[in-house]
Design a protein around this motif. Sequence first.
Motif, PDB file in Angstrom:
ATOM      1  N   LYS A   3      71.184  43.097  18.000  1.00 10.65           N
ATOM      2  CA  LYS A   3      69.788  42.743  17.703  1.00 10.65           C
ATOM      3  C   LYS A   3      69.008  43.923  17.149  1.00 10.65           C
ATOM      4  CE  LYS A   3      69.267  38.818  20.720  1.00 10.65           C
ATOM      5  NZ  LYS A   3      68.371  38.106  21.616  1.00 10.65           N
ATOM      6  N   LYS A   4      69.266  45.119  17.641  1.00 14.84           N
ATOM      7  CA  LYS A   4      68.553  46.301  17.139  1.00 14.84           C
ATOM      8  C   LYS A   4      68.908  46.566  15.676  1.00 14.84           C
ATOM      9  CE  LYS A   4      67.418  48.776  21.257  1.00 14.84           C
ATOM     10  NZ  LYS A   4      66.206  49.541  21.254  1.00 14.84           N
ATOM     11  N   LEU A   5      70.177  46.397  15.342  1.00 13.26           N
ATOM     12  CA  LEU A   5      70.605  46.584  13.959  1.00 13.26           C
ATOM     13  C   LEU A   5      69.963  45.530  13.063  1.00 13.26           C
ATOM     14  CD1 LEU A   5      72.354  48.039  11.870  1.00 13.26           C
ATOM     15  CD2 LEU A   5      74.228  46.533  12.511  1.00 13.26           C
ATOM     16  N   LEU A   6      69.921  44.298  13.530  1.00 13.58           N
ATOM     17  CA  LEU A   6      69.316  43.212  12.756  1.00 13.58           C
ATOM     18  C   LEU A   6      67.831  43.466  12.513  1.00 13.58           C
ATOM     19  CD1 LEU A   6      69.878  40.559  11.368  1.00 13.58           C
ATOM     20  CD2 LEU A   6      69.475  39.394  13.521  1.00 13.58           C
ATOM     21  N   GLU A   7      67.161  44.110  13.454  1.00 11.22           N
ATOM     22  CA  GLU A   7      65.733  44.411  13.305  1.00 11.22           C
ATOM     23  C   GLU A   7      65.464  45.424  12.200  1.00 11.22           C
ATOM     24  OE1 GLU A   7      64.248  45.697  17.091  1.00 11.22           O
ATOM     25  OE2 GLU A   7      64.564  43.729  18.007  1.00 11.22           O
ATOM     26  N   ILE A   8      66.391  46.337  11.951  1.00 10.12           N
ATOM     27  CA  ILE A   8      66.153  47.377  10.943  1.00 10.12           C
ATOM     28  C   ILE A   8      66.753  47.046   9.575  1.00 10.12           C
ATOM     29  CG2 ILE A   8      65.879  49.213  12.641  1.00 10.12           C
ATOM     30  CD1 ILE A   8      68.708  50.140  11.957  1.00 10.12           C
ATOM     31  N   LEU A   9      67.700  46.120   9.531  1.00 15.56           N
ATOM     32  CA  LEU A   9      68.295  45.747   8.240  1.00 15.56           C
ATOM     33  C   LEU A   9      67.343  44.869   7.445  1.00 15.56           C
ATOM     34  CD1 LEU A   9      71.998  44.910   9.140  1.00 15.56           C
ATOM     35  CD2 LEU A   9      71.161  46.852   7.842  1.00 15.56           C
ATOM     36  N   VAL A  10      67.269  45.109   6.156  1.00 14.04           N
ATOM     37  CA  VAL A  10      66.470  44.292   5.245  1.00 14.04           C
ATOM     38  C   VAL A  10      67.309  43.960   4.021  1.00 14.04           C
ATOM     39  CG1 VAL A  10      64.234  45.216   5.983  1.00 14.04           C
ATOM     40  CG2 VAL A  10      65.465  46.313   4.107  1.00 14.04           C
ATOM     41  N   CYS A  11      66.882  42.978   3.299  1.00 15.56           N
ATOM     42  CA  CYS A  11      67.558  42.609   2.054  1.00 15.56           C
ATOM     43  C   CYS A  11      67.443  43.782   1.077  1.00 15.56           C
ATOM     44  CB  CYS A  11      66.908  41.354   1.468  1.00 15.56           C
ATOM     45  SG  CYS A  11      67.562  40.905  -0.149  1.00 15.56           S
ATOM     46  N   PRO A  12      68.553  44.232   0.505  1.00 18.71           N
ATOM     47  CA  PRO A  12      68.480  45.359  -0.431  1.00 18.71           C
ATOM     48  C   PRO A  12      67.748  45.023  -1.729  1.00 18.71           C
ATOM     49  CG  PRO A  12      70.749  44.587  -0.201  1.00 18.71           C
ATOM     50  CD  PRO A  12      69.917  43.810   0.764  1.00 18.71           C
ATOM     51  N   LYS A  13      67.626  43.761  -2.050  1.00 23.30           N
ATOM     52  CA  LYS A  13      66.964  43.361  -3.296  1.00 23.30           C
ATOM     53  C   LYS A  13      65.446  43.295  -3.136  1.00 23.30           C
ATOM     54  CE  LYS A  13      67.110  39.924  -6.944  1.00 23.30           C
ATOM     55  NZ  LYS A  13      67.775  38.746  -7.464  1.00 23.30           N
ATOM     56  N   CYS A  14      64.968  42.588  -2.091  1.00 27.53           N
ATOM     57  CA  CYS A  14      63.523  42.377  -1.947  1.00 27.53           C
ATOM     58  C   CYS A  14      62.913  43.117  -0.756  1.00 27.53           C
ATOM     59  CB  CYS A  14      63.208  40.890  -1.828  1.00 27.53           C
ATOM     60  SG  CYS A  14      63.714  40.147  -0.256  1.00 27.53           S
ATOM     61  N   LYS A  15      63.756  43.714   0.071  1.00 24.05           N
ATOM     62  CA  LYS A  15      63.336  44.426   1.288  1.00 24.05           C
ATOM     63  C   LYS A  15      62.745  43.486   2.337  1.00 24.05           C
ATOM     64  CE  LYS A  15      64.361  48.239  -0.841  1.00 24.05           C
ATOM     65  NZ  LYS A  15      65.586  48.022  -1.539  1.00 24.05           N
ATOM     66  N   GLY A  16      63.067  42.200   2.238  1.00 24.35           N
ATOM     67  CA  GLY A  16      62.589  41.207   3.189  1.00 24.35           C
ATOM     68  C   GLY A  16      63.505  41.066   4.396  1.00 24.35           C
ATOM     69  N   ALA A  17      63.022  40.312   5.369  1.00 22.70           N
ATOM     70  CA  ALA A  17      63.770  40.088   6.604  1.00 22.70           C
ATOM     71  C   ALA A  17      65.014  39.248   6.349  1.00 22.70           C
ATOM     72  CB  ALA A  17      62.873  39.385   7.612  1.00 22.70           C
ATOM     73  N   LEU A  18      66.019  39.442   7.200  1.00 25.48           N
ATOM     74  CA  LEU A  18      67.278  38.706   7.111  1.00 25.48           C
ATOM     75  C   LEU A  18      67.457  37.851   8.355  1.00 25.48           C
ATOM     76  CD1 LEU A  18      69.477  41.659   5.876  1.00 25.48           C
ATOM     77  CD2 LEU A  18      68.730  39.721   4.502  1.00 25.48           C
ATOM     78  N   ILE A  19      68.151  36.752   8.184  1.00 26.68           N
ATOM     79  CA  ILE A  19      68.465  35.846   9.283  1.00 26.68           C
ATOM     80  C   ILE A  19      69.972  35.895   9.505  1.00 26.68           C
ATOM     81  CG2 ILE A  19      68.436  33.443  10.041  1.00 26.68           C
ATOM     82  CD1 ILE A  19      66.029  33.097   8.071  1.00 26.68           C
TER      83      ILE A  19
END
Length: 59
Positions: A3-19
């Motif tokens: 969960k911590k990794l998921l909180e900091i990862l973003v889409c490399p294209k738009c920098k938006g949140a990931l599901i």
Amino acid sequence: MDKKLLEILVCPKCKGALIHDKKQNELICKFDQLAYFIKDGIPVMLEQEARVMKASELE
């Protein structure tokens, strides 16, 4: 997926949140309609490696 990794990862294209899609083992960016694969527990965050999603998958 941690969960911590998921909180900091973003889409490399738009920098938006990931599901995290546990069933497909992918990280999804709904805005760009891209799915990033997770191989051996490591997200492959390369735009050229991402799978383009179909509109029906985004609902």
